[in-house]
Write a protein that holds these residues in place. Structure first.
Motif, PDB file in Angstrom:
ATOM      1  N   ARG A 107       9.438 -42.462   8.052  1.00 58.44           N
ATOM      2  CA  ARG A 107      10.139 -41.188   7.938  1.00 58.44           C
ATOM      3  C   ARG A 107       9.363 -40.264   7.025  1.00 58.44           C
ATOM      4  NH1 ARG A 107      14.870 -42.862   6.375  1.00 58.44           N
ATOM      5  NH2 ARG A 107      14.738 -42.395   4.149  1.00 58.44           N
ATOM      6  N   PRO A 162      10.051 -46.625   5.721  1.00 61.97           N
ATOM      7  CA  PRO A 162      11.051 -45.610   5.396  1.00 61.97           C
ATOM      8  C   PRO A 162      11.157 -45.459   3.881  1.00 61.97           C
ATOM      9  CG  PRO A 162      11.879 -47.177   7.016  1.00 61.97           C
ATOM     10  CD  PRO A 162      10.589 -47.724   6.498  1.00 61.97           C
ATOM     11  N   GLU A 189      11.554 -39.040  12.028  1.00 60.80           N
ATOM     12  CA  GLU A 189      11.474 -40.499  12.056  1.00 60.80           C
ATOM     13  C   GLU A 189      10.708 -40.916  13.304  1.00 60.80           C
ATOM     14  OE1 GLU A 189      15.044 -42.686  11.425  1.00 60.80           O
ATOM     15  OE2 GLU A 189      15.908 -41.155  10.115  1.00 60.80           O
TER      16      GLU A 189
END
Length: 307
Positions: free
Chosen positions: A22, A100, A110
């Protein structure tokens, strides 16, 4: 095996890898050219893929992109310009790019990113024909198998559960098959989508790949395809680019090279598996095709793959 499975198996080595990541705000990262194929799937948001020497590609939520020849590229929040490319940080060096991080935000992007390691020393023409960038936009109702594989892979990477050591590489292999299938379903310019939809040529190829060691002749193959020998030769040569028996010889030697690379089987066993009566006959044909004896080829390939 079928033609697509064989084409992938002939070049694939090692285990594929992937990460769920992300990013947000202003960002730009470079992925260097790679001896394999790379892919990206946008799970949320949008971004740009800037392939070396190619036009920028806009990626939206649900889009998948395959770089089958390992083309170097930049991923960024905006289209290409000199400043964008110049500020690109190597993917491996950017903090947080591989996992992430932080809290989810409204403007986050993402993605699933991954690589397949490939040995292109004897790539099947189906694989060689793939363009530098295969962009598969997300469209409602299109490529449901691809979408399902993406969903499953995303869930496995979200939380590593028991069995993920096997499930993730298997899902990555499935993703590669589905991406190539999707390209074949949509491509209007490549030769091989037409090859595999032509009933005569497709039947002949299925027969050759199902049993490459069989004592094939043009007459026997024509009977298998349900046409006359001249019809088979004309259709096969026109679409594949070489006559049926020339393709068979090439595929037998390619298969032998794959077995030399991936197994410790003896030359006699390999010769039997690919349709040569003796190890000497295989060795003679192999050296003529590859410029090296099977033993030398096995040694060099092992050194290259493990390097």
């Amino acid at each position: 095996m079928d033609v697509l499975s064989d084409a992938i198996a002939a070049v694939r080595v090692g285990q594929p890898s992937s990460n769920r990541l992300r990013v947000s705000g202003d960002w730009c990262t470079r992925l260097a050219p790679y001896e394999g194929a790379g892919f990206h799937v946008v799970l949320k948001g949008s971004c740009w893929l800037l392939p070396d020497g190619g036009a920028p590609v806009s990626l939206g939520t649900g889009d998948a992109v395959l770089l089958p020849h390992g083309t170097g590229h930049v991923l960024a929040d905006s289209p290409a310009d000199a400043e964008t490319v110049a500020r690109a940080v190597p993917f491996e060096d950017r903090p947080g790019m591989q996992q992430p991080y932080g809290r989810a935000g409204f403007d986050d992007v993402e993605m699933l990113c991954g690589k397949y390691r490939l040995d292109r020393s004897r790539a099947h023409p189906l694989m060689a024909e793939l363009p530098e960038v295969v962009h598969l936009p997300n469209r409602v109702g299109s490529h449901p198998e691809l979408r399902s594989a993406i969903d499953l892979l995303g869930r496995e990477l979200d939380t590593r559960r028991p069995g993920s050591f096997i499930s993730v590489p298997s899902l990555l292999d499935l993703l590669l098959v589905y991406m190539i299938r999707s390209w074949m379903a949509e491509d209007a310019t490549g030769a091989w989508p037409g090859v595999l939809t032509d009933p005569v040529t497709a039947a002949a190829l299925r027969a050759l790949h199902a049993d490459p060691a069989a004592p094939w002749t043009n007459d026997r193959l024509a009977t298998e395809a349900g046409v006359s020998r001249p019809t088979l030769t004309r259709r096969f040569t026109g679409l594949v680019g070489r006559p049926p028996m020339a393709y068979l010889t090439w595929w037998r030697l390619t298969l032998a090279a794959t077995l030399l690379r991936d197994t410790e089987e003896s030359l006699a066993t390999i010769a039997h598996r690919v349709g040569y009566g003796t190890p000497y006959a295989l060795s003679h044909a192999f050296k003529r095709e590859f410029g090296a004896t099977p033993g030398r080829f096995r040694s060099r390939t092992g050194e290259r793959i493990t390097a």
